[in-house]
Design a protein around this motif. Structure first.
Motif, PDB file in Angstrom:
ATOM      1  N   LEU A  93      -1.405   4.316   0.487  1.00  0.00           N
ATOM      2  CA  LEU A  93      -1.136   5.048   1.720  1.00  0.00           C
ATOM      3  C   LEU A  93      -0.088   6.104   1.387  1.00  0.00           C
ATOM      4  O   LEU A  93       1.004   5.770   0.929  1.00  0.00           O
ATOM      5  CB  LEU A  93      -0.622   4.101   2.817  1.00  0.00           C
ATOM      6  N   MET A  94      -0.441   7.365   1.603  1.00  0.00           N
ATOM      7  CA  MET A  94       0.426   8.468   1.199  1.00  0.00           C
ATOM      8  C   MET A  94       1.274   8.957   2.373  1.00  0.00           C
ATOM      9  O   MET A  94       0.888   8.808   3.544  1.00  0.00           O
ATOM     10  CB  MET A  94      -0.428   9.633   0.695  1.00  0.00           C
ATOM     11  N   PRO A  95       2.436   9.542   2.097  1.00  0.00           N
ATOM     12  CA  PRO A  95       3.221  10.163   3.168  1.00  0.00           C
ATOM     13  C   PRO A  95       2.355  11.144   3.963  1.00  0.00           C
ATOM     14  O   PRO A  95       1.664  11.984   3.388  1.00  0.00           O
ATOM     15  CB  PRO A  95       4.328  10.896   2.407  1.00  0.00           C
ATOM     16  N   GLY A  96       2.365  10.980   5.280  1.00  0.00           N
ATOM     17  CA  GLY A  96       1.567  11.841   6.140  1.00  0.00           C
ATOM     18  C   GLY A  96       0.238  11.250   6.552  1.00  0.00           C
ATOM     19  O   GLY A  96      -0.383  11.730   7.517  1.00  0.00           O
ATOM     20  N   ASP A  97      -0.240  10.214   5.848  1.00  0.00           N
ATOM     21  CA  ASP A  97      -1.514   9.580   6.218  1.00  0.00           C
ATOM     22  C   ASP A  97      -1.416   8.975   7.614  1.00  0.00           C
ATOM     23  O   ASP A  97      -0.408   8.356   7.971  1.00  0.00           O
ATOM     24  CB  ASP A  97      -1.865   8.469   5.221  1.00  0.00           C
ATOM     25  N   ARG A  98      -2.486   9.148   8.393  1.00  0.00           N
ATOM     26  CA  ARG A  98      -2.538   8.571   9.741  1.00  0.00           C
ATOM     27  C   ARG A  98      -3.634   7.509   9.808  1.00  0.00           C
ATOM     28  O   ARG A  98      -4.630   7.587   9.100  1.00  0.00           O
ATOM     29  CB  ARG A  98      -2.809   9.665  10.783  1.00  0.00           C
ATOM     30  N   PHE A  99      -3.421   6.528  10.688  1.00  0.00           N
ATOM     31  CA  PHE A  99      -4.388   5.449  10.835  1.00  0.00           C
ATOM     32  C   PHE A  99      -4.136   4.775  12.176  1.00  0.00           C
ATOM     33  O   PHE A  99      -3.084   4.963  12.803  1.00  0.00           O
ATOM     34  CB  PHE A  99      -4.251   4.434   9.697  1.00  0.00           C
ATOM     35  N   ASP A 152       0.828  -1.208   0.000  1.00  0.00           N
ATOM     36  CA  ASP A 152       0.000   0.000   0.000  1.00  0.00           C
ATOM     37  C   ASP A 152       0.865   1.261   0.000  1.00  0.00           C
ATOM     38  O   ASP A 152       0.526   2.258  -0.647  1.00  0.00           O
ATOM     39  CB  ASP A 152      -0.916   0.020   1.223  1.00  0.00           C
ATOM     40  N   ILE A 153       1.976   1.217   0.725  1.00  0.00           N
ATOM     41  CA  ILE A 153       2.881   2.373   0.783  1.00  0.00           C
ATOM     42  C   ILE A 153       3.563   2.565  -0.567  1.00  0.00           C
ATOM     43  O   ILE A 153       3.616   3.677  -1.099  1.00  0.00           O
ATOM     44  CB  ILE A 153       3.921   2.187   1.908  1.00  0.00           C
ATOM     45  N   PHE A 154       4.078   1.487  -1.142  1.00  0.00           N
ATOM     46  CA  PHE A 154       4.797   1.586  -2.409  1.00  0.00           C
ATOM     47  C   PHE A 154       3.871   1.978  -3.565  1.00  0.00           C
ATOM     48  O   PHE A 154       4.310   2.601  -4.530  1.00  0.00           O
ATOM     49  CB  PHE A 154       5.498   0.272  -2.743  1.00  0.00           C
ATOM     50  N   ALA A 155       2.591   1.590  -3.480  1.00  0.00           N
ATOM     51  CA  ALA A 155       1.629   1.924  -4.534  1.00  0.00           C
ATOM     52  C   ALA A 155       0.934   3.259  -4.263  1.00  0.00           C
ATOM     53  O   ALA A 155       0.055   3.655  -5.024  1.00  0.00           O
ATOM     54  CB  ALA A 155       0.594   0.817  -4.665  1.00  0.00           C
ATOM     55  N   GLU A 167      15.978  -1.305  -1.322  1.00  0.00           N
ATOM     56  CA  GLU A 167      14.670  -1.434  -0.669  1.00  0.00           C
ATOM     57  C   GLU A 167      14.203  -0.084  -0.125  1.00  0.00           C
ATOM     58  O   GLU A 167      13.025   0.277  -0.244  1.00  0.00           O
ATOM     59  CB  GLU A 167      14.771  -2.460   0.460  1.00  0.00           C
ATOM     60  N   LYS A 168      15.124   0.688   0.426  1.00  0.00           N
ATOM     61  CA  LYS A 168      14.752   1.960   1.041  1.00  0.00           C
ATOM     62  C   LYS A 168      14.346   3.011   0.017  1.00  0.00           C
ATOM     63  O   LYS A 168      13.493   3.852   0.301  1.00  0.00           O
ATOM     64  CB  LYS A 168      15.911   2.473   1.895  1.00  0.00           C
ATOM     65  N   ILE A 169      14.966   2.996  -1.160  1.00  0.00           N
ATOM     66  CA  ILE A 169      14.649   4.026  -2.147  1.00  0.00           C
ATOM     67  C   ILE A 169      13.563   3.584  -3.121  1.00  0.00           C
ATOM     68  O   ILE A 169      13.134   4.384  -3.959  1.00  0.00           O
ATOM     69  CB  ILE A 169      15.895   4.474  -2.942  1.00  0.00           C
ATOM     70  N   ARG A 170      13.091   2.354  -3.012  1.00  0.00           N
ATOM     71  CA  ARG A 170      12.122   1.852  -3.993  1.00  0.00           C
ATOM     72  C   ARG A 170      10.880   2.722  -4.065  1.00  0.00           C
ATOM     73  O   ARG A 170      10.366   3.005  -5.154  1.00  0.00           O
ATOM     74  CB  ARG A 170      11.725   0.413  -3.652  1.00  0.00           C
TER      75      ARG A 170
END
Length: 231
Positions: free
Chosen positions: A30-36, A24-27, A161-164
């Motif tokens: 889930l966007m940077p800053g999203d909270r859950f 979800d993060i890579f696609a 992996e970190k920059i993907r």
């Protein structure tokens, strides 16, 4: 015999949640800053909060999420200086790999890189940016692995992996896809000719352009990328 299927082991559940959240993060679902909250994830994935918490703490250790003990979890915002430092390290490792490959006997080097040559030099270019980004990642991983130093390979795999998550944004434009094919072919040709200086220069410039693209990324572009990747 029991009619009920066996329950999944806790470690398997945590792994499933971890992989699903990372996807979800890579696609950019889930966007940077999203909270859950843990409860929201547990409900969505039909598991208890325990495997969710295990998965989230693993993602926190890897730098993808932050925990806010009073208000749940947040997808980590992009630290562009950190990403640029990883690109710098990537350049150092890959240039060293090229140096070692150019020092190998030509037949051995050609055998090690034959699959890359077939894809980037002899096959018709692909148009799907996501697929090309995966092949691009494999190209650079293979270069380092072929150099034969296991520790270099391990460190390079970790930074890859970190920059993907941000690297994929470099393949949402047709001109960048075309440039990747052209430059990869040029790098391979220089290596096969044992022209270390040329191979390293093309590689350094190739990574520098990707690094420059990182600087241009904005929240608006992330939103656009999410739309493109989900179309």
């Amino acid at each position: 015999m029991s009619a009920h299927p066996p329950k999944a082991r806790p470690e398997a559940l945590a792994e499933r949640v971890y992989q699903a959240l990372k996807d979800d993060i890579f696609a950019f679902r889930l966007m940077p800053g999203d909270r859950f909250s843990e409860s929201e994830v547990a409900t969505r994935m039909a598991v208890s909060r325990t495997p969710v918490r295990q998965a989230l703490f693993r993602l926190e250790r890897e730098g993808f999420v932050d925990v806010w003990f009073r208000s749940g979890w947040q997808i980590k915002t992009f630290d562009f200086a950190w990403f640029e430092s990883l690109y710098d390290l990537r350049t150092v490792l890959e240039c060293e790999a090229v140096k070692r490959l150019c020092a190998l006997p030509a037949p051995q080097c050609a055998a090690l890189l034959d699959a890359l040559s077939q894809f980037w030099c002899a096959s018709a270019p692909l148009a799907d940016g996501l697929v090309v980004s995966q092949h691009d990642e494999a190209f650079h991983i293979t270069l380092v692995a072929a150099a034969g130093n296991p520790e270099m390979t391990r460190i390079h795999a970790e930074l890859t992996e970190k920059i993907r998550i941000i690297r994929r944004l470099d393949f949402t434009r047709d001109d960048r896809i075309s440039a990747t094919y052209r430059e990869h072919a040029q790098i391979l040709q220089a290596i096969f000719q044992q022209d270390r200086a040329t191979a390293q220069q093309i590689l350094t410039d190739h990574i520098a352009v990707s690094k420059a693209e990182v600087r241009k990324i904005t929240l608006h572009r992330l939103q656009q990328a999410r739309l493109q990747l989900t179309e």
